[in-house]
Design an enzyme around this catalytic site. Structure first.
Site: not given
Lengths: 496, 95
Positions: A78, A180, A156
């Protein structure tokens, strides 16, 4: 061997160790898939050279018989993780061009265990969002579609979910502040676990809300989650909240035997207007656990309805403090200044053009609830409510419950753009089942458990006791085996 | 407690985010909507409850107050938008 990129971590590891494949072959398959998967906008910084170097190094380790768990396995990271020499910008314009001179502890742990990074993955800006629509890179797209309609992979960690579900890599890192990891995992039909607060070091992960943020793996199976979580966890002197605890061999704890375990079903999670499909999935899940020998009991978490409002005080408050560092001085973007502009104009202009709308909104809400005159009424009150939410869980676990079963999300993935016209609070409701877990610091895992009537994946969440990720993963393993979720999205995105 | 445009302007100022005057009414409306949602917390009886400071009961560790690294000027400055002669450079702060 074809489609090596569609392997699980466990399968890849076994084939590497038996010398049936090499890491370079496996990595090349993932790099091709990532290169051809541009329509998903999941990989936002490709790192093929680094990946092939790491793969070659992994192959020599494997040849020497020195093959730790993740050795030679290609993953995505990420964009929130600082990776040395590789763009790391939290999907924000304000970190445009930022290349850290250091490596986050979690990514370093993964590299030490031999993992190969194929690239950095899309996400909501500063991890603030539930649909990956606040990213400076543009929307990530869910590999699952509804006819011609493009859907959100959630957020997210939307790029991570899309990349894993579409087999662009074998697994990915995510982070979870209010859901998330778990919400995108549910939307994309994969597994995602947020460990207990303090299991993974937060050092080198761009901070959003420091008392809530935790990293975790997003994978194709519960076994993979166990393998990768073990590699990510460590005690780290550079994070003062990192736990000084042994990290168990989580995979060895996957027996699938949950006889005699007590599973709680919290009545407060039964929302008014909850879709029948979610209700059915939930009751099917509890039946599966009962059939596997667990005892299913009703429990009460009375302060559940106050979790979201408490979260939307605490998380913005911490964010407003954490994001004060983006001032256009030490790193990131500085606005073009007009003649006569001083340092205040530099701060205000840099932050206005560097932060997106949702990030600005949360910084300002946080600034307000921390400001003189409102600190007690909002911030301290939210922290008191948070203590009550945590106590709800402690009471349930003290009554002998081993894990709690809930839906992960109130719906399946929605369309990109569908929430553009609604107020921000409607978007926040996506986290209604996940946010309590962050407030209480507990481990939570989402397991894909079925398809809705439109053939979109749905997830169930299991919540465990602090530091009992092993037991939680084992219960998730039993649920995964019983649910037998095997569906994959049709490949519409691949251009090679 | 309703937020007017003057309060919205003050919050933006405190947050060091430039908001143009014509955007303030919409911003104030958004704040009011979010605070309306947050105000549900007023229903909870929190007397006798201490504000949570740490989610896991732990005493923050201490260490000797000694230098553990340093000598990384080039690394520290490598991402600066403007640096000169080993320093971060900013617009004039004092007249």
């Amino acid at each position: 061997m074809e489609n090596l990129n569609s392997l699980t971590l466990a399968e890849g590891r076994d084939l590497l160790r038996s010398k049936d494949i090499t890491s370079v072959e496996l990595t090349e398959a993932c790099l091709r898939a990532a290169e051809g998967g541009g329509a998903l906008n999941a990989v936002v910084h490709h790192t093929p050279e680094l990946a092939l170097d790491q793969a070659a190094a992994a192959d020599s380790r494997l040849a020497q018989g020195d093959a730790p768990a993740m050795c030679g396995l290609p993953i995505g990271i990420k964009d929130l993780f600082c990776t040395k020499g590789v763009s790391s910008q939290a999907a924000s314009r304000i970190l445009d061009g930022f290349r850290p001179e250091y490596e986050s502890t979690v990514s370093q742990n993964l590299f030490d265990a031999g993992a190969v990074m194929i690239g950095k993955l899309n996400m909501d800006e500063f991890a603030m969002g539930s649909s990956n629509e606040t990213s400076i890179y543009g929307d990530a797209v869910n590999p699952w579609k509804l006819g011609d309609k493009q859907l959100t992979p959630g957020g997210s960690s939307g790029g991570s979910a899309a990349a894993v579900a579409a087999d662009l890599c074998l697994a990915a890192t995510g982070t979870d502040t209010g859901g998330s990891i778990r919400q995108p995992a549910a939307f994309a039909g994969i597994v995602g676990i947020k460990p207990t607060y303090g299991r993974c070091s937060r050092w080198g992960i761009v901070a959003f809300a420091s008392s809530l943020d935790q990293a975790g793996p997003m994978t194709k199976s519960v076994r993979d989650a166990a393998i990768m979580l073990e590699a990510m966890c460590s005690h780290d002197p550079k994070d003062s909240t990192s736990a000084e605890l042994e990290v168990p061999n989580f995979e060895a704890l996957l027996t699938g035997d949950i006889r005699g375990k007590k599973i709680g079903i919290p009545k407060e999670y039964r929302l008014d207007g909850m879709p029948d499909e979610i209700e059915k999935l939930w009751s099917d899940g509890s039946a599966m656990l009962r059939d596997a020998g667990a005892e299913v009991v009703d429990v009460s978490l009375p302060h559940t309805k106050y979790a979201l409002p408490a979260y939307y005080v605490i998380a913005p408050a911490e964010a407003s403090s954490n994001l004060a560092r983006y001032d256009g001085v030490r790193f990131g973007r500085r606005a073009q200044l007009d003649a006569g502009d001083g340092i205040t104009e530099m701060y205000e202009k840099s932050r206005a053009e560097g932060f997106g709308t949702e990030v600005q909104r949360r910084i300002m809400i946080g600034t307000y609830v921390l400001s003189a005159g409102f600190y007690d009424a909002y911030y301290n009150r939210a922290r008191r409510v948070r203590a009550l939410i945590k106590k709800d869980f402690e009471d349930v676990f003290a009554s002998g419950v081993d894990a709690i079963l809930t839906p992960t999300t109130p719906s399946a993935a929605f369309g990109l753009g569908d929430m553009a016209e609604v107020d921000p609070v409607q978007m926040y409701l996506n986290d209604v089942f996940t946010v309590t877990v962050n407030l209480a610091g507990l481990p939570g895992i989402s397991v894909p458990a079925g398809l809705d009537a439109q053939s979109l994946p749905l997830g169930l969440q299991l919540i465990g006791k602090p530091w009992q990720e092993g037991d939680l993963l084992n219960t998730a393993f039993a649920l995964e085996s019983a649910a037998g979720f095997r569906a994959k999205p049709d490949n519409w995105w691949s251009s090679v | 407690m309703s937020i007017d445009t003057a309060t919205a302007a003050k919050v933006a100022k405190l947050a060091r985010i430039r908001v143009e005057a014509d955007a303030l009414p919409a911003l104030a409306d958004e704040f009011n909507m979010i605070l309306g949602f947050i105000n549900e917390l007023n229903e909870v009886d929190v007397s006798d409850v201490e504000p949570m400071t740490s989610v896991t009961p732990q005493r923050l560790k201490r260490r000797e107050d000694v230098i553990t690294d340093g000598d990384q000027q080039a690394d520290v400055l490598s991402n600066a938008p403007d640096s000169r002669e080993g320093f971060f450079a900013v617009p004039k702060v004092v007249e």
